[in-house]
Scaffold this motif. Sequence first.
Motif, mmCIF file in Angstrom:
data_model
loop_
_atom_site.group_PDB
_atom_site.id
_atom_site.type_symbol
_atom_site.label_atom_id
_atom_site.label_comp_id
_atom_site.label_asym_id
_atom_site.label_seq_id
_atom_site.Cartn_x
_atom_site.Cartn_y
_atom_site.Cartn_z
ATOM 1 N N UNK A 199 19.656 8.589 12.454
ATOM 2 C CA UNK A 199 18.376 8.927 11.848
ATOM 3 C C UNK A 199 17.185 8.553 12.730
ATOM 4 N N UNK A 200 17.454 8.072 13.929
ATOM 5 C CA UNK A 200 16.385 7.779 14.878
ATOM 6 C C UNK A 200 15.584 6.533 14.565
ATOM 7 N N UNK A 210 19.374 -7.369 29.749
ATOM 8 C CA UNK A 210 17.997 -6.960 29.991
ATOM 9 C C UNK A 210 17.527 -5.811 29.124
ATOM 10 N N UNK A 211 18.442 -5.100 28.476
ATOM 11 C CA UNK A 211 18.043 -4.013 27.586
ATOM 12 C C UNK A 211 17.335 -4.591 26.364
ATOM 13 N N UNK A 219 14.972 0.244 24.945
ATOM 14 C CA UNK A 219 14.035 0.267 26.067
ATOM 15 C C UNK A 219 12.864 1.211 25.811
ATOM 16 N N UNK A 220 12.377 1.223 24.546
ATOM 17 C CA UNK A 220 11.190 1.983 24.195
ATOM 18 C C UNK A 220 11.405 3.428 23.777
ATOM 19 N N UNK A 221 12.637 3.920 23.873
ATOM 20 C CA UNK A 221 12.930 5.309 23.507
ATOM 21 C C UNK A 221 13.898 5.360 22.332
#
Length: 71
Positions: A35-36, A55-56, A41-43
């Motif tokens: 469902x998003x 680091x993710x 990492x911002x996306x």
Amino acid sequence: MNTVYINAAPIELNKLLKFESLVSSGGEAKMVIENGLVKVNGSIEKQKRKKLNVGDIVQFMEQEFIIALDI
């Protein structure tokens, strides 16, 4: 930002959500990803088994988590 320590990289996104008790089951993890509602990492990330490495940064429900290796 919270730190999530893992024993070995990579870890799958759906497993991370479940192991950190952000969702109650693997099925719920898959649903929120589809469902998003999860960002990596911002996306927005819709791959249920997205491989996360050290680091993710994962964002879910106004929380941020960075992946670190437990040495």
